[in-house]
Design an enzyme around this catalytic site. Structure first.
Site, PDB file in Angstrom:
ATOM      1  N   ASP A  24       0.799  -1.225   0.000  1.00  0.00           N
ATOM      2  CA  ASP A  24       0.000   0.000   0.000  1.00  0.00           C
ATOM      3  C   ASP A  24       0.826   1.266   0.000  1.00  0.00           C
ATOM      4  O   ASP A  24       0.325   2.337   0.305  1.00  0.00           O
ATOM      5  CB  ASP A  24      -0.914   0.009   1.231  1.00  0.00           C
ATOM      6  CG  ASP A  24      -0.141   0.222   2.518  1.00  0.00           C
ATOM      7  OD1 ASP A  24       1.001  -0.280   2.601  1.00  0.00           O
ATOM      8  OD2 ASP A  24      -0.657   0.886   3.428  1.00  0.00           O
ATOM      9  N   CYS A  25       2.111   1.178  -0.317  1.00  0.00           N
ATOM     10  CA  CYS A  25       2.944   2.376  -0.283  1.00  0.00           C
ATOM     11  C   CYS A  25       4.001   2.282  -1.374  1.00  0.00           C
ATOM     12  O   CYS A  25       4.272   1.205  -1.898  1.00  0.00           O
ATOM     13  CB  CYS A  25       3.602   2.533   1.089  1.00  0.00           C
ATOM     14  SG  CYS A  25       4.618   1.126   1.548  1.00  0.00           S
ATOM     15  N   CYS A 387      17.143   4.500  13.309  1.00  0.00           N
ATOM     16  CA  CYS A 387      16.120   3.969  12.391  1.00  0.00           C
ATOM     17  C   CYS A 387      15.657   5.077  11.441  1.00  0.00           C
ATOM     18  O   CYS A 387      15.209   6.132  11.903  1.00  0.00           O
ATOM     19  CB  CYS A 387      14.927   3.435  13.168  1.00  0.00           C
ATOM     20  SG  CYS A 387      15.213   1.850  13.973  1.00  0.00           S
ATOM     21  N   CYS A 389      13.062   5.457   9.734  1.00  0.00           N
ATOM     22  CA  CYS A 389      11.622   5.407   9.418  1.00  0.00           C
ATOM     23  C   CYS A 389      11.083   6.772   9.016  1.00  0.00           C
ATOM     24  O   CYS A 389      10.494   6.946   7.952  1.00  0.00           O
ATOM     25  CB  CYS A 389      10.839   4.892  10.628  1.00  0.00           C
ATOM     26  SG  CYS A 389      11.543   3.445  11.432  1.00  0.00           S
ATOM     27  N   ASP A 431      -0.881  28.529 -24.045  1.00  0.00           N
ATOM     28  CA  ASP A 431      -1.508  28.588 -25.360  1.00  0.00           C
ATOM     29  C   ASP A 431      -2.697  29.550 -25.247  1.00  0.00           C
ATOM     30  O   ASP A 431      -3.152  29.853 -24.143  1.00  0.00           O
ATOM     31  CB  ASP A 431      -1.972  27.194 -25.763  1.00  0.00           C
ATOM     32  CG  ASP A 431      -2.741  27.207 -27.075  1.00  0.00           C
ATOM     33  OD1 ASP A 431      -2.239  27.798 -28.037  1.00  0.00           O
ATOM     34  OD2 ASP A 431      -3.852  26.641 -27.111  1.00  0.00           O
ATOM     35  N   ASP A 713      12.553   7.731  17.081  1.00  0.00           N
ATOM     36  CA  ASP A 713      12.065   7.143  15.836  1.00  0.00           C
ATOM     37  C   ASP A 713      10.557   7.250  15.737  1.00  0.00           C
ATOM     38  O   ASP A 713      10.011   7.869  14.821  1.00  0.00           O
ATOM     39  CB  ASP A 713      12.486   5.680  15.749  1.00  0.00           C
ATOM     40  CG  ASP A 713      11.885   5.006  14.530  1.00  0.00           C
ATOM     41  OD1 ASP A 713      12.255   5.395  13.409  1.00  0.00           O
ATOM     42  OD2 ASP A 713      11.030   4.121  14.700  1.00  0.00           O
TER      43      ASP A 713
END
Length: 748
Positions: A24-25, A387, A389, A431, A713
């Protein structure tokens, strides 16, 4: 996102599509692609974060399907083979077990919509660990031995899934995962007699993973909800009655009836009826738009009052909703430069943390006679502090939230790279026709040379009858309103930047720009004066020729969009330069530009626009906004191409972003959203690194302990996630300052 394309599928490779529960990531997608791409016999690997699918061609003589699924499960994902690729964003199949997975080494999951957090696997782990931790703390007041056993049990319970995935990651080539760092720290804490702190470490880490999973679900919810917008059934008009049919089986050209309160089942054009349509679910337009015969409608829009008969113009797989979902899927593979840098940095950062931790543990006791217990404790703390994360999350969390927020407001962005670049461009080129102007030009004057008005219009409409260009539509509409019978044309051909030509009633006719006409035939003084007068009034003049003989001139006026002036003023206030690039004549271009307040370069062919875009790029970043086939090369050449939603398929496919609301203020929204996102990312990175730097120093000085180290973390992860989620509620201040407008119906 894709790997190498399939090269040879002579007999042995089979196409497979899996629903991968928990993928999911963006980093999950990369991890799956990287692992699958290294297996022998795999080709054409494609993944979709939005659909959570993995598609590939697999030669089972080299790698069995069982081995592929086993490796996916080892990484913490649950694959389920689908019979075919889904056509829209899907949810998790009901029969799945929802396993945790690794997000930059994290373990979290995405549960079916509506599942309470405490019923997810990660939620149950948090609750169980918390209960054991609380029980152990309470037992500490009665019998310390029971307390120690409770802390050890809480630690082992929480660390077991992490350790299992850490071993799987190491076996598949990633020995320095975040799971490995936390597992080593928790087990090390128990080994040196600090089980209470080890239990707290695992508990806080599990909470951080739970919060991250919830955040990922929120960021994706807006995209997933698009799949439910289009109704499942439609009322197909047959003779004098209607019949209910599946909406995904509607074919182009069929007619459907939409009653008041119902959703439009397909993209199409109104044949009969008048009503207000609520386009907010699709385009983000907050005010219902009045539409009648001839106007375009979108699948998923809500019909508020009148009964409408709509001719289907797009199949289900090609409607606006499907296109939005497709563009969001494309965004997954287009990482922001900052995200790519963080990815590269984290590959070296985590092994560096392990090395520094090992040195902290070994050097002071061996070289300086320090106490082993003290330095073991500090080394374990450094594993937690190090870490990455929060650092790894800092960019994709913000990008995902921003793209989701933009999509809900009619701003489609094809990836982090485009989102990051839009806010930093120095110049935005526009444009004219259909972009700064409404794209609904009308014929104002017809002047014949030896022919009456109706004959000039009849011949011109015949030449333009097969074109979808706004000027061509203006001519054919004028003939229709005058009830002129238009003869058929053959050998029709578009002349990019010049006009069109065709054979009508055996005569070779052209409808072209005055500049191009002058190179083919001399224009009379009367026609030349008329052309000059029209152009000075901001009208576009086209010349009708038979061979090299002028037959007449048609003047067409396309009014600027009501919000164009305000949008350009807002861009100037943001420090962005603006210029109009148009193939129209200089006098008309200058008249429009003078009214709107921007620079202009006119009489440009498509190759001229490319040259100018290249020159602007050399002076700093440039974005190009357009809607037509002629704009596609310039959209591709610019740093960021932005297509107006009513533009051609070519422009939409070439562009990096699209505006569904067809407002010029949408360009301002993109710039503001980009700058808000980059500001959010900078704050996230400051959180991630600043908090760790503080705890690094305090740990080495002996002021912080293990459970406080995990806050460096988990705390940073929570702050980064919460800050990124703020972008989901982003609202454009620029758009609120613009003039209120009702979007013009889309041109085809």
């Amino acid at each position: 996102m894709t790997s190498r394309p399939p090269s040879d599928r002579s007999g042995t490779s089979q196409p497979l599509t899996y629903f991968v529960d928990g993928m999911d990531c963006a980093s999950c997608v990369v991890k799956v692609e990287r692992m699958v791409g290294t297996l022998p016999g795999t080709e054409g690997v494609k993944t979709s974060f939005t659909k959570q699918t993995l598609t590939l061609h697999l030669d089972e003589h080299q790698t069995s399907r069982t081995a592929l699924e086993k490796n996916l499960k080892a990484l913490g994902y649950t694959p389920s083979l689908l019979s075919q690729a889904p056509t829209a964003v899907t949810g998790a199949p009901k029969a799945h077990d929802h396993a945790g997975h690794d997000h930059a080494g994290h373990t979290h999951e995405v549960a079916p919509a509506g599942t309470p957090w405490y019923r997810t696997g990660q939620g149950r782990l948090v609750v169980t660990s918390g209960i054991l931790l609380l029980a152990a703390w309470l037992f500490g007041f009665v019998e310390p031995r029971f307390a120690t056993a409770g802390y050890i049990a809480a630690t082992l319970l929480g660390v077991w899934p992490l350790a299992r995935k850490a071993v799987a990651s190491a076996r598949l080539g990633d020995p320095f995962s975040i799971n490995m760092l936390v597992s080593l720290a928790a087990i090390g804490a128990v080994a040196i007699g600090e089980a209470p702190e080890g239990a707290v470490v695992v508990f806080f880490f599990a909470i951080g993973e739970l919060l991250e999973g919830v955040a990922a679900g929120r960021a994706r919810a807006g995209i997933q909800a698009l799949a439910a917008l289009a109704p499942k059934t439609a009322l197909l008009v047959e003779g004098t009655g209607t019949r209910e049919v599946p909406a995904d089986q509607l074919q182009v050209g069929q007619t459907v009836q939409v009653n008041p309160g119902a959703r439009v089942p397909a993209d199409g054009r109104i044949l009969r009826g008048t009503s207000s349509l609520d386009d907010s679910p699709v385009t983000g337009e907050s005010v219902p738009v009045n539409k009648s015969a001839g106007d375009m409608v979108f699948a998923g829009s809500i019909n508020t009052d009148g009964v409408l008969a709509i001719q289907v113009e797009k199949a289900a797989h090609d409607n606006t909703i499907a296109r939005i979902i497709h563009m969001v899927e494309e965004a997954e593979g287009n990482k922001a430069p900052t995200a790519r840098f963080i990815d590269r940095f984290s590959r070296w950062y985590t092994p560096g943390v392990v090395l520094v931790s090992a040195l902290v543990i070994l050097v002071p006791p061996l070289a300086l006679g320090g106490a082993w217990h003290d330095w073991l404790y500090k080394g374990i703390s450094l594993l937690l502090i190090g870490c990455p994360c929060a650092l790894v999350l800092s960019v994709p969390a913000s990008i995902t939230s921003a793209i989701s927020a933009g999509t809900r407001r009619g701003l489609l962005i094809k990836g982090g790279g485009a989102l990051e670049t839009i806010g930093s461009v120095k110049t935005i080129a526009f444009d004219k026709t259909g972009t700064l102007t409404a794209g609904k030009p009308r014929v104002t004057d017809v002047l014949g040379q030896g022919l009456d008005r109706a004959e000039v219009l009849r011949l011109a409409a015949a030449v333009e009858s097969g074109s979808s260009h706004p000027l061509a539509r203006a001519i054919t509409q004028a003939a229709q309103e005058s009830q002129i019978a238009v003869p058929p044309a053959t050998e029709a051909q578009a002349l990019p930047g010049k006009g069109a030509t065709a054979t009508v009633e055996g005569r070779v006719l052209s409808v072209i720009s005055p500049r191009h006409a002058a190179t083919l035939a001399p224009l009379s003084a009367e026609l030349s004066r008329a052309i000059t007068s029209f152009e000075e009034q901001g009208r576009t003049a086209v010349v009708v020729l038979e061979g090299r003989t002028p037959l007449g001139v048609i003047a067409i006026r396309d009014e600027p969009r009501p919000d164009a002036r305000a949008a350009l003023a807002q861009l100037h206030a943001l420090g962005v330069n603006t210029v109009m690039l148009t193939g129209d004549n200089a006098r008309t271009g200058q008249a429009i530009a003078r009214d709107l307040g921007l620079d202009v370069q006119a009489e440009l062919l498509p190759e001229d626009k490319l040259r100018i875009i290249a020159e602007l790029k050399a002076q700093g970043g440039v974005a190009m906004v357009g809607d037509g086939i002629n704009d596609a090369p310039a959209l591709a050449q610019s740093d960021v191409g932005i297509a107006m939603g009513g533009g051609t398929d070519v422009a939409l496919e070439t562009a990096d972003a699209a505006l569904l609301q067809e407002r010029v203020t949408g360009v301002v929204d993109l710039v503001v959203l980009s700058r808000a996102t980059m500001g959010n990312i900078k704050v996230n990175i400051a959180f991630a690194l600043g908090l760790k730097a503080i705890f690094l120093v305090t740990t080495l000085l002996g002021y912080t302990n293990l459970w406080m180290a995990i806050l460096a973390d988990t705390g940073a992860t929570a702050l980064v996630t919460a800050n990124a989620l703020r972008l989901l509620s982003w609202k454009s201040q620029a758009a609120s300052k613009a003039l209120p407008v009702t979007p013009a119906p889309r041109a085809t």
